[in-house]
Design a protein around this motif. Sequence first.
Motif, PDB file in Angstrom:
ATOM      1  N   GLY A   1       0.810  -1.223   0.000  1.00 48.24           N
ATOM      2  CA  GLY A   1       0.000   0.000   0.000  1.00 48.24           C
ATOM      3  C   GLY A   1       0.840   1.268   0.000  1.00 48.24           C
ATOM      4  O   GLY A   1       1.788   1.424  -0.763  1.00 48.24           O
ATOM      5  N   THR A   2       0.465   2.171   0.897  1.00 47.48           N
ATOM      6  CA  THR A   2       1.155   3.452   0.998  1.00 47.48           C
ATOM      7  C   THR A   2       2.641   3.273   1.331  1.00 47.48           C
ATOM      8  O   THR A   2       3.494   4.002   0.815  1.00 47.48           O
ATOM      9  CB  THR A   2       0.441   4.303   2.078  1.00 47.48           C
TER      10      THR A   2
ATOM     11  N   LYS B   1      -5.171   7.455  -1.803  1.00 43.64           N
ATOM     12  CA  LYS B   1      -5.784   8.187  -0.696  1.00 43.64           C
ATOM     13  C   LYS B   1      -7.214   8.565  -1.049  1.00 43.64           C
ATOM     14  O   LYS B   1      -8.123   8.393  -0.253  1.00 43.64           O
ATOM     15  CB  LYS B   1      -4.945   9.441  -0.425  1.00 43.64           C
TER      16      LYS B   1
ATOM     17  N   SER C   1      -3.254   6.294   5.751  1.00 43.52           N
ATOM     18  CA  SER C   1      -1.943   6.708   6.249  1.00 43.52           C
ATOM     19  C   SER C   1      -1.553   8.086   5.701  1.00 43.52           C
ATOM     20  O   SER C   1      -1.654   8.335   4.504  1.00 43.52           O
ATOM     21  CB  SER C   1      -0.926   5.655   5.816  1.00 43.52           C
TER      22      SER C   1
ATOM     23  N   SER D   1       6.857  -0.581   7.001  1.00 43.85           N
ATOM     24  CA  SER D   1       5.519  -0.864   7.518  1.00 43.85           C
ATOM     25  C   SER D   1       5.202   0.051   8.696  1.00 43.85           C
ATOM     26  O   SER D   1       5.972   0.116   9.651  1.00 43.85           O
ATOM     27  CB  SER D   1       5.437  -2.330   7.954  1.00 43.85           C
ATOM     28  N   GLN D   2       4.094   0.726   8.617  1.00 40.31           N
ATOM     29  CA  GLN D   2       3.657   1.563   9.730  1.00 40.31           C
ATOM     30  C   GLN D   2       3.395   0.677  10.938  1.00 40.31           C
ATOM     31  O   GLN D   2       3.954   0.887  12.006  1.00 40.31           O
ATOM     32  CB  GLN D   2       2.388   2.335   9.316  1.00 40.31           C
ATOM     33  N   SER D   3       2.543  -0.339  10.750  1.00 37.15           N
ATOM     34  CA  SER D   3       2.120  -1.189  11.880  1.00 37.15           C
ATOM     35  C   SER D   3       3.197  -2.183  12.291  1.00 37.15           C
ATOM     36  O   SER D   3       3.240  -2.624  13.433  1.00 37.15           O
ATOM     37  CB  SER D   3       0.860  -1.965  11.489  1.00 37.15           C
TER      38      SER D   3
ATOM     39  N   GLU E   1      -9.583   5.411  -1.219  1.00 35.22           N
ATOM     40  CA  GLU E   1      -9.879   4.678   0.008  1.00 35.22           C
ATOM     41  C   GLU E   1     -10.799   5.427   0.964  1.00 35.22           C
ATOM     42  O   GLU E   1     -11.517   4.795   1.715  1.00 35.22           O
ATOM     43  CB  GLU E   1      -8.612   4.184   0.713  1.00 35.22           C
TER      44      GLU E   1
ATOM     45  N   THR F   1       2.094  -6.241   9.045  1.00 35.41           N
ATOM     46  CA  THR F   1       1.459  -6.631   7.788  1.00 35.41           C
ATOM     47  C   THR F   1       1.970  -8.009   7.333  1.00 35.41           C
ATOM     48  O   THR F   1       3.172  -8.221   7.194  1.00 35.41           O
ATOM     49  CB  THR F   1       1.717  -5.547   6.732  1.00 35.41           C
TER      50      THR F   1
HETATM   51  C1  F6R Z   1      -3.249   3.402   2.852  1.00 28.39           C
HETATM   52  C2  F6R Z   1      -2.846   2.479   3.881  1.00 28.39           C
HETATM   53  C3  F6R Z   1      -2.441   1.081   3.503  1.00 28.39           C
HETATM   54  C4  F6R Z   1      -1.182   0.677   4.281  1.00 28.39           C
HETATM   55  C5  F6R Z   1      -0.825  -0.776   4.006  1.00 28.39           C
HETATM   56  C6  F6R Z   1       0.463  -1.193   4.711  1.00 28.39           C
HETATM   57  O1  F6R Z   1      -3.575   4.644   3.366  1.00 28.39           O
HETATM   58  O2  F6R Z   1      -2.832   2.823   5.037  1.00 28.39           O
HETATM   59  O3  F6R Z   1      -2.229   0.984   2.122  1.00 28.39           O
HETATM   60  O4  F6R Z   1      -0.148   1.534   3.909  1.00 28.39           O
HETATM   61  O5  F6R Z   1      -1.880  -1.608   4.440  1.00 28.39           O
HETATM   62  O6  F6R Z   1       0.340  -1.093   6.101  1.00 28.39           O
HETATM   63  P1  F6R Z   1       1.615  -1.060   7.019  1.00 28.39           P
HETATM   64  O7  F6R Z   1       2.390   0.144   6.721  1.00 28.39           O
HETATM   65  O8  F6R Z   1       1.091  -1.087   8.420  1.00 28.39           O
HETATM   66  O9  F6R Z   1       2.414  -2.319   6.702  1.00 28.39           O
END
Ligand code: F6R
Length: 364
Positions: free
Chosen positions: A55-56, A240, A154, A101-103, A243, A106
């Motif tokens: 994704g982002t 963006k 995000s 990865s933000q979280s 979604e 994933t």
């Molecule tokens: C878009 C968005 C998703 C995440 C993707 C990866 O706004 O939030 O596309 O970027 O699911 O998530 P992470 O970064 O948590 O691995």
Amino acid sequence: NKGSHRHFMEKEILEQPEVIADALGHYINFIENGAEAVFGIDFAKIPSLAISACGTAYLAGLIGKYWFERYARLPVEIDVASEFRYREIPLSPQSAALFISQSGETADTLASLRYCKQLGLKIGAVVNARESTIAREADVVFPILAGPEIGVASTKAFTCQLAALAALAIHAAKARGTVTEDEVQALVESLAEMPRLMRQVLDSIQPEIELLSRELSKCHHVLYLGRGTNFPLAMEGALKLKEISYIHAEGYAAGELKHGPIALIDENMPVIVIAPHDRFFDKTLSNMQEVAARGGRIILITDGKGAAASKLDTMHTIVLPATDEIIAPMIFSLPIQLLAYHTALFMGTDLDQPRNLAKSVTVE
Ligand code: F6R
């Protein structure tokens, strides 16, 4: 706590100048003093770099690829994690791999990480959640320091991922001797200017974004175009918008326009062109002329020089401050995020919890 904000997404967009300033404090120190040991990955020696994300985060990685290749002369293999892990890419065990990865949870990104680990590559995690599985399983963690991101779409995590990747690319360039000391200094100075420029943009563009968003909320399709690092940013803009507003949008490399999407151009599909006055501007301008000649309506996001040079009859031109090329993606992210946010507000969708989406995707 979203304080006085209507949504977490709004709060997270508006706090980017402060959040980026924190992240930069950390990374500028890394570039200036970062010994190899601090990084765990020896950027001077690796033959190539692999990047995988979803994704982002993947789109941030794509922008990172441009930087690692241009400044550090480091070839980058990148793919979305759900493809990367199955492609059987011939990767050298001497290489390193970055997982963004933000979280940090994933599923496909984690599987790509484990795949590379098994092949013997050094693993770097560019994560927001430092206590996450991806952070734990990596050899080295590059925190993006965005603070908790609650909105499902995000925003600040994206710009902080970009800031971390830009700093890593500059570090790599320095380590590989592909830029001079003066060039490193100039790049660092550009990074340091970001918080002030972001604040200036956020303080000035909201009224015009709201007017434009009202128009966008009436559309069924939107096309985003850009070149260079603005190509992944065009895809991020489309992601963006779709979604959170559920309006169909696509992001294309401006040069691909005549290879297909030009067939869609009419007065009903706005074309958002992300084009600062950089080394690609003239090429993108000719793409805009092609759109205009077919009755397409253009929303141009550019800087003062670009606005003066375009001489096109646009639906609207958003003029941002002039920036150095390396920070343009972060600055130009702001109108892209705000356009999606305000369009969704007009549509009345559930902004922080868009339908069918989850903040952390732990299934494949
Ligand atoms: C878009 C968005 C998703 C995440 C993707 C990866 O706004 O939030 O596309 O970027 O699911 O998530 P992470 O970064 O948590 O691995």
